[in-house]
Design a protein around this motif. Structure first.
Motif, PDB file in Angstrom:
ATOM      1  N   THR A  44       0.863  -1.169   0.000  1.00 55.60           N
ATOM      2  CA  THR A  44       0.000   0.000   0.000  1.00 55.60           C
ATOM      3  C   THR A  44       0.903   1.225   0.000  1.00 55.60           C
ATOM      4  O   THR A  44       2.133   1.093  -0.012  1.00 55.60           O
ATOM      5  N   ASP A  45       0.303   2.409  -0.003  1.00 57.78           N
ATOM      6  CA  ASP A  45       1.112   3.622   0.097  1.00 57.78           C
ATOM      7  C   ASP A  45       0.814   4.295   1.430  1.00 57.78           C
ATOM      8  O   ASP A  45      -0.128   3.932   2.146  1.00 57.78           O
ATOM      9  N   ALA A  46       1.607   5.298   1.769  1.00 59.53           N
ATOM     10  CA  ALA A  46       1.502   5.940   3.078  1.00 59.53           C
ATOM     11  C   ALA A  46       0.161   6.637   3.281  1.00 59.53           C
ATOM     12  O   ALA A  46      -0.347   6.691   4.405  1.00 59.53           O
ATOM     13  N   THR A  47      -0.446   7.173   2.218  1.00 61.13           N
ATOM     14  CA  THR A  47      -1.710   7.894   2.406  1.00 61.13           C
ATOM     15  C   THR A  47      -2.840   6.940   2.762  1.00 61.13           C
ATOM     16  O   THR A  47      -3.689   7.260   3.592  1.00 61.13           O
ATOM     17  N   ASN A  48      -2.888   5.781   2.125  1.00 58.32           N
ATOM     18  CA  ASN A  48      -3.917   4.805   2.471  1.00 58.32           C
ATOM     19  C   ASN A  48      -3.659   4.191   3.838  1.00 58.32           C
ATOM     20  O   ASN A  48      -4.595   3.983   4.622  1.00 58.32           O
ATOM     21  N   ALA A  49      -2.392   3.906   4.140  1.00 57.23           N
ATOM     22  CA  ALA A  49      -2.065   3.354   5.456  1.00 57.23           C
ATOM     23  C   ALA A  49      -2.496   4.303   6.562  1.00 57.23           C
ATOM     24  O   ALA A  49      -2.981   3.878   7.626  1.00 57.23           O
ATOM     25  N   ALA A  50      -2.356   5.615   6.301  1.00 56.79           N
ATOM     26  CA  ALA A  50      -2.672   6.618   7.315  1.00 56.79           C
ATOM     27  C   ALA A  50      -4.158   6.692   7.631  1.00 56.79           C
ATOM     28  O   ALA A  50      -4.550   7.353   8.597  1.00 56.79           O
ATOM     29  N   ARG A  51      -5.001   6.030   6.849  1.00 54.56           N
ATOM     30  CA  ARG A  51      -6.447   6.082   7.063  1.00 54.56           C
ATOM     31  C   ARG A  51      -6.986   4.826   7.748  1.00 54.56           C
ATOM     32  O   ARG A  51      -8.193   4.680   7.896  1.00 54.56           O
ATOM     33  N   THR A  52      -6.106   3.945   8.163  1.00 54.43           N
ATOM     34  CA  THR A  52      -6.559   2.679   8.744  1.00 54.43           C
ATOM     35  C   THR A  52      -6.758   2.743  10.250  1.00 54.43           C
ATOM     36  O   THR A  52      -7.409   1.885  10.828  1.00 54.43           O
ATOM     37  N   MET A  53      -6.170   3.725  10.924  1.00 59.53           N
ATOM     38  CA  MET A  53      -6.094   3.818  12.377  1.00 59.53           C
ATOM     39  C   MET A  53      -5.153   2.781  12.966  1.00 59.53           C
ATOM     40  O   MET A  53      -5.140   2.540  14.175  1.00 59.53           O
ATOM     41  N   LEU A  54      -4.334   2.194  12.122  1.00 60.07           N
ATOM     42  CA  LEU A  54      -3.343   1.223  12.584  1.00 60.07           C
ATOM     43  C   LEU A  54      -1.925   1.701  12.316  1.00 60.07           C
ATOM     44  O   LEU A  54      -0.964   1.015  12.678  1.00 60.07           O
ATOM     45  N   TYR A  55      -1.781   2.880  11.709  1.00 63.71           N
ATOM     46  CA  TYR A  55      -0.489   3.356  11.211  1.00 63.71           C
ATOM     47  C   TYR A  55      -0.066   4.602  11.976  1.00 63.71           C
ATOM     48  O   TYR A  55      -0.828   5.569  12.090  1.00 63.71           O
ATOM     49  N   ASN A  56       1.130   4.588  12.498  1.00 60.36           N
ATOM     50  CA  ASN A  56       1.678   5.735  13.211  1.00 60.36           C
ATOM     51  C   ASN A  56       2.250   6.710  12.188  1.00 60.36           C
ATOM     52  O   ASN A  56       3.270   6.434  11.549  1.00 60.36           O
ATOM     53  N   ILE A  57       1.583   7.857  12.023  1.00 58.73           N
ATOM     54  CA  ILE A  57       1.987   8.788  10.962  1.00 58.73           C
ATOM     55  C   ILE A  57       3.260   9.545  11.314  1.00 58.73           C
ATOM     56  O   ILE A  57       3.874  10.164  10.443  1.00 58.73           O
ATOM     57  N   HIS A  58       3.681   9.522  12.573  1.00 61.67           N
ATOM     58  CA  HIS A  58       4.913  10.191  12.991  1.00 61.67           C
ATOM     59  C   HIS A  58       6.127   9.286  12.774  1.00 61.67           C
ATOM     60  O   HIS A  58       7.185   9.742  12.332  1.00 61.67           O
ATOM     61  N   GLU A  59       5.947   8.000  13.062  1.00 63.22           N
ATOM     62  CA  GLU A  59       7.041   7.041  12.925  1.00 63.22           C
ATOM     63  C   GLU A  59       7.071   6.372  11.563  1.00 63.22           C
ATOM     64  O   GLU A  59       8.068   5.750  11.195  1.00 63.22           O
ATOM     65  N   GLY A  60       5.968   6.473  10.812  1.00 63.68           N
ATOM     66  CA  GLY A  60       5.922   5.883   9.482  1.00 63.68           C
ATOM     67  C   GLY A  60       5.924   4.371   9.493  1.00 63.68           C
ATOM     68  O   GLY A  60       6.590   3.733   8.672  1.00 63.68           O
ATOM     69  N   GLN A  61       5.144   3.776  10.404  1.00 64.89           N
ATOM     70  CA  GLN A  61       5.081   2.314  10.460  1.00 64.89           C
ATOM     71  C   GLN A  61       3.787   1.873  11.147  1.00 64.89           C
ATOM     72  O   GLN A  61       3.150   2.641  11.859  1.00 64.89           O
ATOM     73  N   TRP A  62       3.425   0.601  10.897  1.00 63.11           N
ATOM     74  CA  TRP A  62       2.285   0.026  11.590  1.00 63.11           C
ATOM     75  C   TRP A  62       2.566   0.022  13.089  1.00 63.11           C
ATOM     76  O   TRP A  62       3.690  -0.215  13.517  1.00 63.11           O
ATOM     77  N   ASP A  63       1.529   0.269  13.875  1.00 58.24           N
ATOM     78  CA  ASP A  63       1.709   0.414  15.316  1.00 58.24           C
ATOM     79  C   ASP A  63       1.298  -0.858  16.052  1.00 58.24           C
ATOM     80  O   ASP A  63       0.127  -1.261  16.033  1.00 58.24           O
ATOM     81  N   ALA A  64       2.253  -1.482  16.716  1.00 48.58           N
ATOM     82  CA  ALA A  64       2.010  -2.746  17.401  1.00 48.58           C
ATOM     83  C   ALA A  64       1.020  -2.588  18.552  1.00 48.58           C
ATOM     84  O   ALA A  64       0.188  -3.473  18.794  1.00 48.58           O
ATOM     85  N   GLU A  65       1.097  -1.467  19.272  1.00 47.37           N
ATOM     86  CA  GLU A  65       0.184  -1.265  20.398  1.00 47.37           C
ATOM     87  C   GLU A  65      -1.263  -1.197  19.937  1.00 47.37           C
ATOM     88  O   GLU A  65      -2.159  -1.819  20.534  1.00 47.37           O
ATOM     89  N   ILE A  66      -1.512  -0.466  18.861  1.00 47.09           N
ATOM     90  CA  ILE A  66      -2.884  -0.341  18.361  1.00 47.09           C
ATOM     91  C   ILE A  66      -3.371  -1.674  17.801  1.00 47.09           C
ATOM     92  O   ILE A  66      -4.510  -2.085  18.056  1.00 47.09           O
ATOM     93  N   CYS A  67      -2.528  -2.368  17.057  1.00 48.08           N
ATOM     94  CA  CYS A  67      -2.921  -3.667  16.522  1.00 48.08           C
ATOM     95  C   CYS A  67      -3.249  -4.630  17.659  1.00 48.08           C
ATOM     96  O   CYS A  67      -4.203  -5.418  17.570  1.00 48.08           O
ATOM     97  N   GLY A  68      -2.482  -4.558  18.744  1.00 45.56           N
ATOM     98  CA  GLY A  68      -2.773  -5.399  19.897  1.00 45.56           C
ATOM     99  C   GLY A  68      -4.098  -5.023  20.542  1.00 45.56           C
ATOM    100  O   GLY A  68      -4.875  -5.893  20.964  1.00 45.56           O
TER     101      GLY A  68
END
Length: 492
Positions: free
Chosen positions: A177-201
Motif C-alpha cells: 500500500t502507500d503511506a496515504t492509504n495506510a494513514a487512514r486505517t487507524m493502525l499506522y503511526n503517521i509520525h514514525e511511518g510504520q504500523w503500530d504494534a500497540e494499536i494492533c494489539g
C-alpha cells in the motif's frame, strides 16, 4: 512509451483514464456497480465487483483508443479510502464483502474505546470513529467464522482497495500500500511511518495481515492485465490524489473534492497538526521517504445527496436536473437539509445522527428540497473551514480549489463562495483525482515533470467570488448551525 493509465476506483463506480505525454485525457471508461445495504447504517461492496469493473474498464479504454499497451509507461491507482477487505492468501477470495468507508456498524465498539482515543489520535491523527479501517477489520475477524485463527496462521491478508487491486493485478505477487492509504486505517503511526504494534494489539489484529507501506511514487509491482508487463508506479487515496492533482504542494494551500462525500485538505507542510476541533491529521502525500502532512475535514454526504433526490425521492431524473429545479425554489422559504444519512463526519463525528429537514411548510416542494440539498454541501464545507481556522489560526486570503463531479455545478460553486465569503477556484481539469494518480506514476516513470513544473501547469477555468451580503451569509449559517444542533445525538 507515451501514455499513463490511471485507475480511479471509487465508491459507486470504477474508472480507467488514459493520459498522454502532455497529461491530457485521451479517453475514459466507467462502470457503476451495486451498493449493498444489509442493515441500517451498513454499506458493503462485493470484492469481485471492484476487481471486475477495474479490469474491464482498463481493457475497454485501451481497446477504444487503439493505443498499443506497449506504449503505456506506467499505471497509477487512486481509490476510495478506508474501505476494508480481507482475502485468502492462496486463493485471493475475499472472506466477506468489502466494508465501505461509509459503514457505521462498529459505532458501539468505538464508543467503548473512547478512553483510548487520546492515544489513538496522538499516533494516527484520527478520531475513534467507525469511518476508519481498523475497527472494520476487527469486525470481520470477530464475525466471520474462523477468520481470526486463519489470520493468526498467516492465511488471510488485509488491505484497503488499493492493496486488493494491486494483489489482483500482480497475480498475488505484491501485498503493498502507500503511506496515504495506510494513514487512514487507524493502525499506522503517521509520525514514525510504520504500523503500530500497540494499536494492533488493542484491536487484536495480527500484524502479519498488513501490507508493506511505500511512498506514493514507488515500485508497486507489474501487471500483465493488458498483455505486456506494465509497472504500477503511483498510488494514493482519492483525496490525497486530488490534493496532488490540484498541485497543493505549498503549506497553506487548500482543496475540497465533491464526490459522494466532500473532503477538504489543508497542506500543513512537514509538521502534522493535532486538531483541537475534531479534524483529522493525516498524510497528504509521501515522496522520497518524506511525508507532507495535511489537516482534513471529512463530510460523508455531498454528491450522494443528489443521488438521494434522484433514487430515493424520485424528484429528478438525473443529477443535472437539480440546478434548474433549485432555481425555481421560493426565495422566502428557508429549508435546511442535514444529510446525516450515515451519521455526521467532521467536525461533529456523530455516527448515530440521522438525516433531518427543518423549516418545512405546506408550500415546500421538490424545488425547495433541491435547493436545500445543494446548499447543505456549502454549509458543511463552511463547518470544516471554521474548524481549520480555529486549529491553525488565520488562513489569510483563503482560496479554495475545488474538484469532483459536483464542482461542475455553477449554482453549487457560487453558493459555496457566498457562504464561505471566499473565492472558489475551479480548474480546467476537473479530473484531479485521476490526474494526481497519473502524475505520481508518470513522474516516477520519467514521462512527466517534477513538482515545480507540474504546479505551473495548473490552469484556472473559473473563479467564483462571493456576492452574498455578510449579514445574510451569517444569518443563513446560524440557521444551519441550529439545524445541526437539533440533529446531533451527542450534545456539546
Amino acid at each position: 512509451m507515451t501514455h499513463i493509465l490511471a485507475i480511479d476506483q471509487g465508491t459507486t463506480s470504477s474508472r480507467a483514464i488514459l493520459f498522454d505525454a502532455d497529461l491530457r485525457i485521451v479517453a475514459t471508461s466507467q462502470q457503476e456497480f451495486t451498493q449493498h445495504f444489509p442493515d441500517s447504517g451498513w454499506v458493503e461492496h462485493e470484492a469481485d465487483d471492484l476487481w471486475r469493473t477495474v479490469a474491464e474498464t482498463c481493457r475497454d479504454v485501451v481497446a477504444r483508443t487503439g493505443v498499443d499497451p506497449k506504449d503505456i509507461a506506467a499505471i497509477g491507482i487512486t481509490n476510495q479510502r478506508e474501505t476494508t477487505l480481507v482475502w485468502d492468501r492462496d486463493t485471493g477470495e475475499a472472506v466477506h464483502r468489502a466494508i465501505v468507508w461509509q459503514d457505521r456498524r462498529t459505532a458501539a465498539f468505538c464508543r467503548g474505546m473512547k478512553p483510548q482515543e487520546e492515544m489513538l489520535t496522538a499516533k494516527t491523527g484520527l478520531l475513534m470513529d467507525p469511518y476508519f479501517s481498523g475497527t472494520k477489520l476487527r469486525w470481520i475477524l470477530e464475525n466471520v467464522e474462523g477468520a481470526r485463527a486463519r489470520a493468526r496462521a498467516g492465511k488471510l491478508m488485509f488491505g484497503t482497495v488499493d492493496s486488493y487491486l494491486i494483489w489482483k493485478l500482480t497475480g498475488g505477487r505484491a501485498h503493498v500500500t502507500d503511506a496515504t492509504n495506510a494513514a487512514r486505517t487507524m493502525l499506522y503511526n503517521i509520525h514514525e511511518g510504520q504500523w503500530d504494534a500497540e494499536i494492533c494489539g488493542l484491536f487484536d489484529i495480527p500484524m502479519e495481515m498488513l501490507p508493506e507501506v511505500r511512498d506514493c511514487a514507488a515500485e508497486f509491482g507489474t501487471t500483465d492485465l493488458l498483455g505486456p508487463e506494465i509497472p504500477i508506479l503511483g498510488v494514493a487515496g482519492d483525496q490525497q490524489a486530488a490534493t496532488v492533482g490540484q498541485a497543493c504542494f505549498d503549506k497553506g494551500m487548500l482543496k475540497s473534492t465533491y464526490g459522494t462525500g466532500c473532503f477538504a485538505l489543508l497542506n500543513t507542510g512537514d509538521t502534522p497538526v493535532t486538531s483541537t476541533h475534531r479534524l483529522l491529521g493525516t498524510i497528504a502525500y509521501q515522496l522520497d521517504g518524506k511525508p507532507t502532512y495535511a489537516l482534513e475535514g471529512s463530510i460523508f454526504i455531498a454528491g450522494a445527496v443528489v443521488q438521494w433526490l434522484r433514487d430515493g425521492l424520485g424528484i429528478i431524473g438525473q443529477a443535472s436536473d437539480t440546478q434548474p429545479l433549485a432555481d425555481k425554489a421560493d426565495p422566502q422559504q428557508r429549508l435546511y437539509l442535514v444529510p446525516a444519512f450515515t451519521g455526521l463526519g467532521a467536525p461533529h463525528w456523530d455516527p448515530d445522527a440521522r438525516g433531518a429537514i427543518f423549516g418545512l411548510t405546506r408550500g415546500s416542494g421538490p424545488a425547495e428540497f433541491a435547493r436545500a440539498a445543494l446548499e447543505s454541501v456549502g454549509y458543511q464545507t463552511r463547518d470544516l473551514l471554521e474548524a481549520m481556522k480555529a486549529d491553525v489560526g488565520d488562513l489569510g486570503e483563503t482560496v479554495l480549489r475545488v474538484d469532483g463531479g459536483m464542482s461542475a455545478s455553477d449554482w453549487s460553486m457560487q453558493f459555496l463562495s457566498d457562504i464561505l465569503g471566499a473565492p472558489v477556484d475551479r480548474p480546467k481539469v476537473l479530473e484531479t483525482t485521476a490526474l494526481g494518480a497519473a502524475w505520481l506514476a508518470g513522474m516516477r516513470a520519467g514521462v512527466y515533470p517534477g513538482q515545480a513544473e507540474f504546479s505551473r501547469s495548473w490552469a484556472l477555468e473559473q473563479r467564483f467570488e462571493p456576492k452574498m451580503e455578510p449579514k445574510d451569509r451569517d444569518t443563513r449559517y446560524a440557521g444551519w448551525q441550529d439545524a445541526v444542533r437539533r440533529t446531533l445525538t451527542r450534545q456539546g
